[in-house]
Scaffold this motif. Structure first.
Motif, mmCIF file in Angstrom:
data_model
loop_
_atom_site.group_PDB
_atom_site.id
_atom_site.type_symbol
_atom_site.label_atom_id
_atom_site.label_comp_id
_atom_site.label_asym_id
_atom_site.label_seq_id
_atom_site.Cartn_x
_atom_site.Cartn_y
_atom_site.Cartn_z
ATOM 1 N N ILE A 1 0.831 -1.210 0.000
ATOM 2 C CA ILE A 1 0.000 0.000 0.000
ATOM 3 C C ILE A 1 0.864 1.258 0.000
ATOM 4 C CG2 ILE A 1 -1.823 1.250 1.225
ATOM 5 C CD1 ILE A 1 -2.789 -1.409 2.337
ATOM 6 N N GLY A 2 0.497 2.211 -0.843
ATOM 7 C CA GLY A 2 1.289 3.431 -0.987
ATOM 8 C C GLY A 2 0.665 4.641 -0.302
ATOM 9 N N TRP A 3 1.078 5.841 -0.726
ATOM 10 C CA TRP A 3 0.563 7.099 -0.179
ATOM 11 C C TRP A 3 -0.837 7.334 -0.734
ATOM 12 C CZ3 TRP A 3 3.300 9.494 3.567
ATOM 13 C CH2 TRP A 3 4.657 9.171 3.681
ATOM 14 N N ARG A 4 -1.781 7.546 0.141
ATOM 15 C CA ARG A 4 -3.176 7.682 -0.299
ATOM 16 C C ARG A 4 -3.826 8.951 0.242
ATOM 17 N NH1 ARG A 4 -4.588 3.116 3.042
ATOM 18 N NH2 ARG A 4 -2.754 4.083 3.971
ATOM 19 N N VAL A 5 -4.914 9.296 -0.411
ATOM 20 C CA VAL A 5 -5.692 10.457 -0.009
ATOM 21 C C VAL A 5 -7.150 10.031 0.029
ATOM 22 C CG1 VAL A 5 -6.508 12.697 -0.791
ATOM 23 C CG2 VAL A 5 -4.098 12.133 -0.993
ATOM 24 N N GLU A 6 -7.857 10.445 1.066
ATOM 25 C CA GLU A 6 -9.270 10.075 1.172
ATOM 26 C C GLU A 6 -10.141 11.322 1.094
ATOM 27 O OE1 GLU A 6 -10.383 8.234 4.899
ATOM 28 O OE2 GLU A 6 -12.178 7.334 4.037
ATOM 29 N N PHE A 7 -11.195 11.226 0.297
ATOM 30 C CA PHE A 7 -12.155 12.310 0.120
ATOM 31 C C PHE A 7 -13.389 11.951 0.955
ATOM 32 C CE2 PHE A 7 -15.480 14.549 -2.390
ATOM 33 C CZ PHE A 7 -14.914 15.814 -2.439
ATOM 34 N N ARG A 8 -13.705 12.767 1.986
ATOM 35 C CA ARG A 8 -14.642 12.321 3.015
ATOM 36 C C ARG A 8 -15.905 13.146 3.248
ATOM 37 N NH1 ARG A 8 -12.367 9.245 7.046
ATOM 38 N NH2 ARG A 8 -13.383 10.537 8.594
ATOM 39 N N PRO A 9 -16.172 14.191 2.464
ATOM 40 C CA PRO A 9 -17.305 15.052 2.831
ATOM 41 C C PRO A 9 -18.683 14.585 2.343
ATOM 42 C CG PRO A 9 -16.224 15.969 0.925
ATOM 43 C CD PRO A 9 -15.450 14.737 1.302
ATOM 44 N N MET A 10 -18.747 13.536 1.527
ATOM 45 C CA MET A 10 -20.019 13.249 0.845
ATOM 46 C C MET A 10 -20.997 12.441 1.689
ATOM 47 S SD MET A 10 -19.006 12.633 -3.120
ATOM 48 C CE MET A 10 -17.894 11.250 -2.883
ATOM 49 N N GLU A 11 -22.285 12.689 1.448
ATOM 50 C CA GLU A 11 -23.345 11.935 2.109
ATOM 51 C C GLU A 11 -23.746 10.772 1.202
ATOM 52 O OE1 GLU A 11 -26.218 14.514 4.060
ATOM 53 O OE2 GLU A 11 -24.416 14.983 5.196
ATOM 54 N N VAL A 12 -24.244 9.716 1.832
ATOM 55 C CA VAL A 12 -24.575 8.539 1.042
ATOM 56 C C VAL A 12 -25.867 8.786 0.252
ATOM 57 C CG1 VAL A 12 -25.999 7.218 2.659
ATOM 58 C CG2 VAL A 12 -24.391 6.029 1.161
ATOM 59 N N GLN A 13 -25.963 8.156 -0.912
ATOM 60 C CA GLN A 13 -27.069 8.410 -1.841
ATOM 61 C C GLN A 13 -28.132 7.314 -1.784
ATOM 62 O OE1 GLN A 13 -26.866 11.501 -3.771
ATOM 63 N NE2 GLN A 13 -25.555 11.594 -1.957
ATOM 64 N N LEU A 14 -29.295 7.625 -2.315
ATOM 65 C CA LEU A 14 -30.417 6.691 -2.266
ATOM 66 C C LEU A 14 -30.322 5.572 -3.298
ATOM 67 C CD1 LEU A 14 -33.364 9.202 -1.722
ATOM 68 C CD2 LEU A 14 -32.159 7.831 -0.006
ATOM 69 N N THR A 15 -29.506 5.766 -4.335
ATOM 70 C CA THR A 15 -29.351 4.688 -5.321
ATOM 71 C C THR A 15 -27.867 4.447 -5.580
ATOM 72 O OG1 THR A 15 -29.272 6.106 -7.277
ATOM 73 C CG2 THR A 15 -31.464 5.412 -6.536
ATOM 74 N N ASP A 16 -27.554 3.245 -6.032
ATOM 75 C CA ASP A 16 -26.156 2.951 -6.337
ATOM 76 C C ASP A 16 -25.716 3.671 -7.600
ATOM 77 O OD1 ASP A 16 -25.587 1.495 -4.115
ATOM 78 O OD2 ASP A 16 -26.373 -0.364 -4.964
ATOM 79 N N GLU A 17 -26.667 3.989 -8.456
ATOM 80 C CA GLU A 17 -26.307 4.779 -9.626
ATOM 81 C C GLU A 17 -25.769 6.139 -9.163
ATOM 82 O OE1 GLU A 17 -29.549 5.705 -12.239
ATOM 83 O OE2 GLU A 17 -28.224 5.699 -13.990
ATOM 84 N N ASP A 18 -26.443 6.738 -8.198
ATOM 85 C CA ASP A 18 -25.984 8.030 -7.673
ATOM 86 C C ASP A 18 -24.672 7.897 -6.892
ATOM 87 O OD1 ASP A 18 -28.141 9.407 -8.730
ATOM 88 O OD2 ASP A 18 -29.355 9.199 -6.918
ATOM 89 N N ASN A 19 -24.574 6.834 -6.083
ATOM 90 C CA ASN A 19 -23.322 6.620 -5.346
ATOM 91 C C ASN A 19 -22.161 6.450 -6.317
ATOM 92 O OD1 ASN A 19 -24.076 6.710 -2.531
ATOM 93 N ND2 ASN A 19 -25.158 4.771 -2.832
ATOM 94 N N ALA A 20 -22.394 5.657 -7.359
ATOM 95 C CA ALA A 20 -21.341 5.425 -8.353
ATOM 96 C C ALA A 20 -21.013 6.720 -9.092
ATOM 97 C CB ALA A 20 -21.775 4.334 -9.335
ATOM 98 N N ALA A 21 -22.043 7.482 -9.413
ATOM 99 C CA ALA A 21 -21.821 8.721 -10.160
ATOM 100 C C ALA A 21 -20.900 9.657 -9.378
ATOM 101 C CB ALA A 21 -23.148 9.408 -10.455
ATOM 102 N N LEU A 22 -21.161 9.800 -8.080
ATOM 103 C CA LEU A 22 -20.340 10.710 -7.274
ATOM 104 C C LEU A 22 -18.905 10.208 -7.154
ATOM 105 C CD1 LEU A 22 -22.831 11.727 -4.439
ATOM 106 C CD2 LEU A 22 -21.823 13.238 -6.142
ATOM 107 N N VAL A 23 -18.779 8.912 -6.909
ATOM 108 C CA VAL A 23 -17.452 8.331 -6.732
ATOM 109 C C VAL A 23 -16.643 8.475 -8.033
ATOM 110 C CG1 VAL A 23 -16.313 6.089 -6.523
ATOM 111 C CG2 VAL A 23 -18.064 6.749 -4.873
ATOM 112 N N ILE A 24 -17.276 8.164 -9.140
ATOM 113 C CA ILE A 24 -16.582 8.225 -10.426
ATOM 114 C C ILE A 24 -16.270 9.666 -10.806
ATOM 115 C CG2 ILE A 24 -16.972 7.857 -12.910
ATOM 116 C CD1 ILE A 24 -18.187 5.126 -12.074
ATOM 117 N N PHE A 25 -17.168 10.558 -10.470
ATOM 118 C CA PHE A 25 -16.919 11.983 -10.725
ATOM 119 C C PHE A 25 -15.623 12.420 -10.028
ATOM 120 C CE2 PHE A 25 -17.958 16.525 -9.532
ATOM 121 C CZ PHE A 25 -17.868 17.041 -10.820
#
Ligand code: ADP
Ligand code: MG
Ligand code: MG
Ligand code: MG
Ligand code: MG
Length: 719
Positions: free
Chosen positions: A488-512
Motif C-alpha cells: 500500500i502506498g501514499w493515499r488520499v481520502e475524500f470524506r465530505p459526501m453523504e450517502v445516496q439513495l441509489t447505487d447509480e448516484d453513489n457510483a456517479a459521485l465516486v466516479i466523478f
C-alpha cells in the motif's frame, strides 16, 4: 476504520495517563514510515469507495419502522465469514461502524490499474517548468500529445469504472440474502426518528444516569456492541469534555411549528414511563430539567449523543497516488471541492423526529464527537479566568491546512500545532508543511487504548500513529502507507459526501471524483482558494437547498492548457466562454495567477454549484465541460463512454436543480405526506411510508422517477 484491536480498553483516567506515550510513539512511527517510504513510487492508480448502510426492521401492522440492532453483530459476522476463513478475491469486504444498526461495505479489492506514468511525466514537467520559470501556455501542446500517447493505458481505467456500480449492487445483494423478510438494508444518511421513543429493535431505552453516552434519547444498545471500541469512544469523549454531547440544529419553521419552538426534554425522553418507579421517574426528570437549563436553545433541536452523528451514513473514496508529492497535491486540490460535493450530495434533512433547517449531517457529527474541554473551547479556564490554549475546532471537522509545497500562501486560518512534536518531525527531516500537518493532528488525545497494545515496535507497527490519525475525522485524510503493508502506498481520502439513495448516484459521485483527480493531474488545474474561503463554503454548503440556492467561493481565471481552450472555441455553444477565457489568460499574461496575498483574494468569485459544475458564468467553463474534453481525448469504447456520460449527467442535473438532492426529495416527501401536520414533526407513519418507498427503490422494485411521481401525486392531492 483505523484501530480495531480486540481486548479490554483502559478507562479514561488510565487512557489520559498514556496520552503522551501514544503521541510520542505515534510520531516515531510516522517518522519510520516517512523515512522508509518517502521515495516510494506506485505504478498504478488504485482506489476504492466505502458505503455505510443502516439495517431497518419494518413493523407493517403498526406502520412503524425501527433500526435493527443486530447489524453490527450477527449480520456482520455472517458477512465477514468468508474473509475470516481466508477467502481471497471476494467481491466485497465488510467492516463495523459506530452504530449497532450500521455496516460498512467496500469492494473486495481496490480498483486499479491506471499506470500513473503519464501523470508522473506531467508532474516532472511541472517541476522543471517551475524551476525554469517557463510559461505554461507554451508547453500545452506537448501535454496534449502526451495525453494521446497514453490512451491505451488509460483505457484500462475506464474498464474499472464500469465495475463500480455493479459492485455496489452486489454488495447490497450480499446483505439482502442474510436479512429477515421484514428487514431492509438502506443507504440513507439519517434515520429521521433516531432518538425518539422506541426507535430500535429490539426495543431499547436510554441509560441516562450512568451509561456510555448518558443520553436522554439515544440508547447505549444502539451503539455497536460487537467491539468495545465504539462504546468506549462514546464514553471517553463525554469524560474528556466533561459533559454529554451538545448538538444544536435550527428547526425548519413551518406554518404550525410552535413560536417559539421550545422543547420539553423529559417529555421527549426515550424511556418507558409506565415501567419506571416513581423514584426513577424523579431521577430522570431531574436530569432532563438540568439539561434544559444548561443546553436548551430556542428554535433548535437538541441532541446529546455521539450516535446522532456517527450513527449517520456516508460515502467515501480513497485514492492511491503515484508518490508522496502527488498525494499532497491531490489532497490540496480536492479540498476546495469538499463543500461543493457535500452540498450536491446532501441527504440529511431530519434529525430526532424533526425537519431541520440544514441538509447535511456534517455539523451534527462535528458536535457529536467534540471532545474539547470547556477551557479548550473558550481559550479561558472557567474556574479562574486564566487564558489557556484555545482549540478552534472539533476533531471531526474540515481541514485547516494545505500541505503541498508552494501552497503555503493559501493557509490563512489558525493551525494549532504541538510544538514539541513539530520540532521532532523537523529534526527527523520532515519538511515544515508536512510537519505542521502531523503536529496539528497530534494536538488531540488518544480516545481508546488497549493495554495489550501499549508497547509496540515503532519500526514495524503504526498503531499509535493510526490511533491519533483515525480519530481526526476531517474532510480530507492524508493516509501514509501502513507500516506493516508493503503493497500500500501514499493515499488520499475524500470524506465530505453523504450517502445516496441509489447505487447509480453513489457510483456517479465516486466516479466523478476519480475523474476529477485525473483531470487535475492531466490539465494541471489549480483550484486553490484561501482556506478561509473553503471554511465559509463549508458553512454555506450545509444550508437547506445549498446545491441550488447558495453561492460558493471558487477560483477565478483558472488557467487551462491551450488545447483545452481550443476545444471550447471549436464547440459552438461554448465559443463565447472560450473567448472570455482566452482573454483572461492573455490578461494574466498566460501565466499562473501570481501568488501574492492580494491576488489570492482577488482571484476568488462566488459561483453557484451549477456554474462550478456546468459552467455558464463568465468565470469558469465548468468541471463537467472540462471532464468531457478530457474524456474526448481518450479512446474509450462507446458503451463505457455512454455510461460515464450518464453519470456525469446525473451530477450535472443535480447542480442545475433538475434532479433533487436526497435531502430535498425527503423534505418534499415528508412535507407533502397526508399525515404531516405542518409542525416540523416527522411522525412514525410518515417515516414508515418514506422508508417503504426508499427500500423499494433500493431493491429495484421501483425507479427513481416513480418516487418523484409519488411525491408529485401527494403534492397534487395536498393542494
Ligand atoms: P478507512 O475506513 O480507514 O477509510 P477502509 O479500509 O474502510 O479504510 O476503506 C478504504 C478504501 O480504500 C476501500 O475502498 C479500499 O478498497 C481502498 N483501498 C484499499 N487499498 C488501497 C490502496 N492501496 N490504494 C487506494 N485505495 C485502497
Ligand atoms: Mg472504512
Ligand atoms: Mg471510518
Ligand atoms: Mg465508515
Ligand atoms: Mg474511510
Amino acid at each position: 476504520m483505523g484501530l480495531l484491536t480486540v481486548g479490554e480498553p483502559l478507562d479514561w483516567p488510565e487512557t489520559k495517563k498514556y496520552a503522551s506515550h501514544v503521541r510520542s510513539h505515534g510520531i516515531d512511527q510516522f517518522l519510520h514510515i516517512f523515512r522508509a517510504r518517502r521515495n516510494r513510487r506506485d505504478e498504478t492508480l488504485k482506489w476504492g469507495d466505502e458505503i455505510e448502510y443502516m439495517v431497518v426492521k419494518f413493523d407493517h401492522g403498526n406502520r412503524k419502522v425501527r433500526l435493527s440492532l443486530r447489524a453490527s453483530t450477527e449480520l456482520l459476522k455472517q458477512l465477514q465469514a468468508a474473509e475470516d476463513a481466508g477467502a481471497v478475491d471476494l467481491d466485497s469486504l465488510w467492516r463495523p461502524e459506530f452504530a449497532a444498526y450500521m455496516i460498512e461495505g467496500t469492494p473486495g479489492q481496490p480498483y486499479g490499474i491506471l499506470p500513473n506514468r503519464m501523470e508522473r511525466a506531467l508532474m516532472a514537467k511541472a517541476v522543471k517548468e517551475e524551476e525554469q520559470g517557463e510559461n505554461i501556455s507554451e508547453m500545452d501542446e506537448d501535454v496534449f500529445e502526451e495525453l494521446e500517447d497514453h490512451n491505451d493505458t488509460i483505457t484500462t481505467m475506464f474498464n474499472f469504472l464500469n465495475q463500480v456500480e455493479d459492485n455496489m449492487r452486489k454488495r447490497r445483494e450480499e446483505v439482502r440474502k442474510l436479512l429477515h423478510s421484514d428487514e431492509s438494508v438502506l443507504s440513507i444518511s439519517v434515520f429521521s426518528r433516531a432518538g425518539t421513543y422506541d426507535f430500535c429493535f429490539p426495543t431499547s431505552f436510554v441509560e441516562t444516569v450512568d451509561g456510555y453516552s448518558r443520553s436522554l434519547f439515544f440508547p447505549d444498545q444502539a451503539i455497536n456492541h460487537g467491539h468495545p471500541r465504539f462504546r468506549t469512544l462514546s464514553k471517553h469523549i463525554c469524560d474528556r469534555r466533561g459533559s454529554p454531547a451538545n448538538i444544536q440544529l435550527p428547526i425548519f419553521r413551518d406554518k404550525k411549528t410552535p413560536v417559539p419552538f421550545v422543547e420539553n426534554f423529559f417529555q421527549s425522553m426515550n424511556i418507558e414511563k409506565d415501567q419506571l418507579s416513581s423514584d426513577q421517574l424523579r431521577q430522570f426528570k431531574n436530569i432532563s430539567d438540568e439539561r434544559e437549563v444548561k443546553f436548551r436553545k430556542t428554535d433548535h433541536v437538541y441532541m446529546d449523543a455521539m450516535g446522532f452523528g456517527m450513527g449517520c451514513c456516508c460515502l467515501q473514496v480513497t485514492f492511491q497516488a503515484a508518490n508522496l508529492c502527488e498525494a499532497r497535491l491531490l489532497y490540496d486540490q480536492l479540498t476546495p471541492l469538499c463543500p461543493i460535493l457535500m452540498a450536491l450530495s446532501a441527504a440529511s434533512p431530519t434529525f430526532r423526529g424533526y425537519i431541520t433547517d440544514v441538509d447535511c449531517r456534517w455539523s451534527v457529527i462535528s458536535e457529536a464527537v467534540d471532545d474539547r474541554t470547556p477551557s479548550e473551547r473558550l481559550g479561558i479556564d472557567p474556574t479562574n479566568g486564566d487564558k489557556v490554549r484555545k482549540i478552534p475546532k472539533s476533531r471531526y471537522d474540515s481541514i485547516d491546512l494545505y500541505i503541498c509545497p508552494g501552497n503555503e500562501i493559501y493557509n490563512d486560518i489558525p493551525v494549532l500545532v504541538d510544538e514539541e512534536y513539530y520540532q521532532k518531525l523537523i529534526d527527523g527531516q520532515v519538511d515544515p508543511l508536512l510537519a505542521r500537518h502531523i503536529a496539528h493532528l497530534f494536538i488531540r488525545d488518544p480516545l481508546v487504548l488497549f493495554k495489550e497494545k501499549l508497547n509496540i515496535d515503532d519500526s514495524t507497527e503504526s498503531d499509535h500513529f493510526e490511533n491519533i490519525q483515525s480519530t481526526n475525522w476531517q474532510t480530507m485524510r492524508f493516509k501514509p502507507p501502513p507500516a506493516n503493508a508493503q503493497e500500500i502506498g501514499w493515499r488520499v481520502e475524500f470524506r465530505p459526501m453523504e450517502v445516496q439513495l441509489t447505487d447509480e448516484d453513489n457510483a456517479a459521485l465516486v466516479i466523478f471524483i476519480v475523474l476529477l483527480t485525473r483531470l487535475i493531474l492531466s490539465f494541471k488545474l489549480d483550484l486553490l482558494i484561501p482556506m478561509s474561503k473553503v471554511e465559509e463554503n463549508m458553512k454555506v454548503a450545509q444550508r437547506r437547498a445549498a446545491a441550488t440556492k447558495e453561492r460558493f467561493w471558487f477560483r477565478k481565471g483558472i488557467v487551462l492548457p491551450n488545447c483545452v481552450v481550443k476545444h471550447f472555441a471549436r464547440s459552438k455553444s461554448l465559443c463565447e466562454q472560450a473567448i472570455k477565457l482566452s482573454e483572461q489568460i492573455s490578461l494574466s499574461g498566460g501565466t499562473k495567477i501570481e501568488k501574492t496575498k492580494e491576488a489570492m483574494y482577488d482571484s476568488c468569485v462566488q459561483l453557484t454549484a451549477n456554474e462550478i459544475i456546468n459552467g455558464g458564468g463568465d468565470n469558469f467553463v465548468g468541471l463537467i465541460p472540462l471532464l468531457n474534453v478530457y474524456l474526448d481525448s481518450m479512446e474509450i469504447d462507446a458503451v463505457t463512454r455512454c455510461r460515464l456520460t450518464r453519470y456525469l449527467n446525473l451530477i450535472a442535473d443535480r447542480a442545475r436543480g433538475n434532479i433533487p438532492t436526497p435531502a430535498s426529495l425527503m423534505r418534499d416527501f415528508i412535507t407533502n405526506h397526508p399525515d404531516y401536520n405542518h409542525d416540523s414533526i416527522v411522525n412514525d407513519s410518515i417515516q414508515y411510508d418514506m422508508l417503504v418507498q426508499i427500500a423499494a427503490l433500493q431493491e429495484d422494485k421501483i425507479k427513481f422517477t416513480d418516487l418523484l411521481d409519488t411525491v408529485k401525486n401527494m403534492k397534487a392531492k395536498k393542494n
